[in-house]
Design a protein around this motif. Structure first.
Motif, PDB file in Angstrom:
ATOM      1  N   LEU A 112       0.737  -1.224  -0.366  1.00 39.11           N
ATOM      2  CA  LEU A 112      -0.104   0.070   0.255  1.00 39.11           C
ATOM      3  C   LEU A 112       1.088   1.026  -0.232  1.00 39.11           C
ATOM      4  CD1 LEU A 112      -2.860  -1.610   1.840  1.00 39.11           C
ATOM      5  CD2 LEU A 112      -2.963  -0.887   0.476  1.00 39.11           C
ATOM      6  N   LYS A 113       2.439   1.093   0.316  1.00 35.08           N
ATOM      7  CA  LYS A 113       2.990   2.532   1.147  1.00 35.08           C
ATOM      8  C   LYS A 113       3.480   2.717  -0.337  1.00 35.08           C
ATOM      9  CE  LYS A 113       3.997   1.322   4.930  1.00 35.08           C
ATOM     10  NZ  LYS A 113       5.262   1.994   5.953  1.00 35.08           N
ATOM     11  N   ARG A 114       3.897   1.601  -1.166  1.00 37.00           N
ATOM     12  CA  ARG A 114       4.494   2.087  -1.954  1.00 37.00           C
ATOM     13  C   ARG A 114       3.478   2.406  -3.901  1.00 37.00           C
ATOM     14  NH1 ARG A 114       7.154  -3.784  -1.504  1.00 37.00           N
ATOM     15  NH2 ARG A 114       8.299  -4.395  -1.549  1.00 37.00           N
ATOM     16  N   LEU A 115       1.789   2.293  -3.248  1.00 38.91           N
ATOM     17  CA  LEU A 115       0.647   3.236  -4.300  1.00 38.91           C
ATOM     18  C   LEU A 115       1.145   4.722  -3.946  1.00 38.91           C
ATOM     19  CD1 LEU A 115      -1.576   1.198  -4.034  1.00 38.91           C
ATOM     20  CD2 LEU A 115      -0.228   1.033  -5.365  1.00 38.91           C
ATOM     21  N   GLU A 138      12.981  -4.300  -2.043  1.00 43.11           N
ATOM     22  CA  GLU A 138      12.232  -3.415  -3.354  1.00 43.11           C
ATOM     23  C   GLU A 138      11.434  -2.889  -2.748  1.00 43.11           C
ATOM     24  OE1 GLU A 138      11.984  -3.744  -6.375  1.00 43.11           O
ATOM     25  OE2 GLU A 138      13.239  -5.602  -6.601  1.00 43.11           O
ATOM     26  N   PHE A 139      11.248  -2.691  -1.532  1.00 46.55           N
ATOM     27  CA  PHE A 139      10.119  -1.639  -0.833  1.00 46.55           C
ATOM     28  C   PHE A 139      11.183  -0.915  -0.562  1.00 46.55           C
ATOM     29  CE2 PHE A 139       8.966   0.424   2.900  1.00 46.55           C
ATOM     30  CZ  PHE A 139       7.878   1.221   2.913  1.00 46.55           C
ATOM     31  N   VAL A 140      12.084  -0.944   0.125  1.00 46.41           N
ATOM     32  CA  VAL A 140      13.481   0.679   0.241  1.00 46.41           C
ATOM     33  C   VAL A 140      13.504   1.470  -1.437  1.00 46.41           C
ATOM     34  CG1 VAL A 140      15.844   0.713   1.008  1.00 46.41           C
ATOM     35  CG2 VAL A 140      14.350  -0.661   2.434  1.00 46.41           C
ATOM     36  N   THR A 141      14.256   0.341  -2.259  1.00 39.55           N
ATOM     37  CA  THR A 141      13.707   1.494  -4.004  1.00 39.55           C
ATOM     38  C   THR A 141      13.552   2.086  -4.010  1.00 39.55           C
ATOM     39  OG1 THR A 141      15.378  -1.065  -3.836  1.00 39.55           O
ATOM     40  CG2 THR A 141      14.242   0.764  -5.536  1.00 39.55           C
TER      41      THR A 141
END
Length: 506
Positions: free
Chosen positions: A243-246, A461-464
């Motif tokens: 969700l935070k990626r969005l 991937e999230f850190v990226t």
């Protein structure tokens, strides 16, 4: 008479009744063109009919001459001479059916006399009232739609065995109006939440349920294997990192009502598979989230209780008409533990001494201030938080995804939301510093290597994604099942799950 004798007698009686019903079905198959017809279409239900005819006496109904088509399950039946009554139950409630040879003919009446409680039937007839004033459909035609091969539980006692109610939820729903009402309210709560979020311009989204890296919560995941890709996947423990990626992608207000899976114990508050709602709001902080939660809970209470913001739960009143109380972890310990005022709760030495006083276990060599103070909170405070309460000032050590407090780097801008002595929600100002997130993931990996199987994995991937820049954001997750427990006065999470997980019987 022994318990085993009673059980055996019951089984023999039930087997005899099943045999009788199978014989009836065999006769129907032989004599009727179609044993399980599917051509009938109903035009009303019990609840709607009762509401439409409220206040109309027998004469008014006769003048109205309303003909209805209804269907449902026979839950009671009594015959007398050339007539009889049946109580028909559909999804909304019960309606009485009057059957008479003069109305439906000898052949149809003979069929009716052979039908059993549990059979599903269709009726078409005129709406009237009985001599006792009960709303009644006078059957002109009757059709057997489904022959029930097993007898229902005793109509006077219903399905009272708690384990049987969970294992055979279909019988529970047939027999117990209380259970049907619980799940109607559950649906109402979800509809209210969606309306509440839509009105605030939040977009409902869907994120993966199988993750290559489990994340978003400190929990032990379920593991599965994808054959085509030849790799392990983890059932979702939380949708947070997706969700935070969005939000990084520019979707500033998103939410998901989702199924999560955590490989943990089963209790009155825990089920391995459960429903959560998570939402993220760019350019907001944890205080905005607390305000929004207060408004949401009040909206749900007013909807479920038809205008009242007070809810009865397990013998006491929970009031959602006012904002929830807010206090820090330390303040809550001092409020609920008289001895705490004699200890310095801002130091490891102080909280360790208080934990020792209460005989609370912790790792004397490795546990830091934050972990020890949360052990005290969990043991001595949580169950006392009956009224809606926000606990803030959570330690950094137990908040790997929350933003550090600007004034005190040992705590985060995080809260947990408690009702009825249990945590219902968890929210915080999100960590959007990619380098800080990297360091915290490394710390979590070290904890995992030290034996903590609930510590998080490193999610590159999230850190990226964070390195591309996430705006200041607040997020929250609310356990829908625990919330439904509060609003339906349910003592166990199994009461609000249609199919709770149970140990397999032999």
């Amino acid at each position: 008479m022994t318990k085993e004798t009673v059980v055996n007698d019951h089984d023999q009686t039930e087997n005899h009744l099943i045999t009788e019903r199978r014989e009836k079905l065999a006769k129907i198959r032989k004599e009727k063109q179609v044993a399980f017809p599917n051509s009938f279409r109903k035009d009303t239900d019990a609840k709607s009919l009762h509401k439409q005819m409220e206040g109309l006496d027998r004469e008014a109904l006769k003048e109205k001459g309303k003909i209805v088509k209804m269907a449902g399950r026979i839950v009671a039946k009594r015959l007398f001479g050339k007539g009889g009554f049946a109580s028909l139950r559909d999804q909304t409630g019960d309606i009485q059916i009057f059957v008479n040879i003069g109305l439906i003919g000898q052949e149809a009446f003979d069929d009716f006399t052979t039908w059993d409680v549990g059979d599903i039937i269709a009726v078409e007839g005129e709406v009237s009232r009985s001599d006792k004033g009960e709303l009644t459909v006078r059957a002109n035609t009757l059709t057997l739609l489904t022959k029930s091969l097993r007898p229902l539980p005793d109509k006077f006692h219903g399905l009272t065995d708690v384990e049987a109610r969970y294992r055979q939820r279909y019988l529970d729903l047939i027999m117990n109006e209380e259970s049907r009402e619980t799940f109607r309210k559950r649906n109402l709560i979800l509809r209210t939440i969606r309306t509440f979020m839509d009105e605030r311009r939040f977009e409902e989204v869907e994120t993966p349920m199988m993750h290559s890296i489990p994340g978003g919560a400190n929990a032990k995941p379920f593991v599965t294997h994808h054959n085509a890709l030849d790799m392990e996947f983890y059932l979702r423990i939380a949708p947070e990192l997706y969700l935070k990626r969005l939000v990084v992608g520019g979707m500033e207000r998103v939410y998901e009502i989702n199924r999560n899976f955590r490989n943990e114990g089963v209790s009155t508050r825990h089920n391995p598979e459960f429903t959560m709602m998570e939402w993220y709001w760019a350019y907001a902080d944890y205080k905005d989230m607390m305000d929004m939660t207060d408004a949401m809970m009040k909206a749900i209470a007013l909807s479920v209780n038809e205008g009242s913001a007070q809810v009865q739960y397990q013998g006491y009143t929970i009031d959602f008409s006012q904002p929830a109380e807010r206090m820090t972890v330390q303040e809550s310990i001092i409020k609920h533990c008289a001895e705490a005022k004699d200890y310095d709760l801002n130091t490891r030495e102080g909280v360790a001494a208080l934990a020792d006083h209460f005989h609370i276990k912790y790792d004397k060599e490795n546990d830091c201030w934050g972990k020890i103070i949360m052990e005290i909170f969990d043991e001595k405070v949580e169950e006392s938080l009956l009224q809606p309460t926000f606990i803030t000032g959570y330690p950094l050590a137990v908040s790997p995804l929350a933003r550090k407090n600007d004034e005190n780097p040992l705590i985060t801008d995080r809260f947990e939301y408690f009702i009825g002595g249990r945590e219902v929600g968890n929210g915080y100002s999100e960590l959007n510093d990619a380098e800080d997130q990297h360091d915290r993931f490394i710390s979590q990996v070290e904890d995992k290597d030290s034996g903590d199987d609930e510590a998080m994995h490193y999610d590159k991937e999230f850190v990226t994604a964070l390195e591309y820049g996430m705006p200041p954001t607040a997020g929250e997750g609310i356990g829908i099942d625990r919330l439904v427990m509060i609003f339906t006065d349910a003592p166990s999470i199994r009461d609000v799950l249609l199919f709770p997980h149970m140990r397999v019987r032999d």
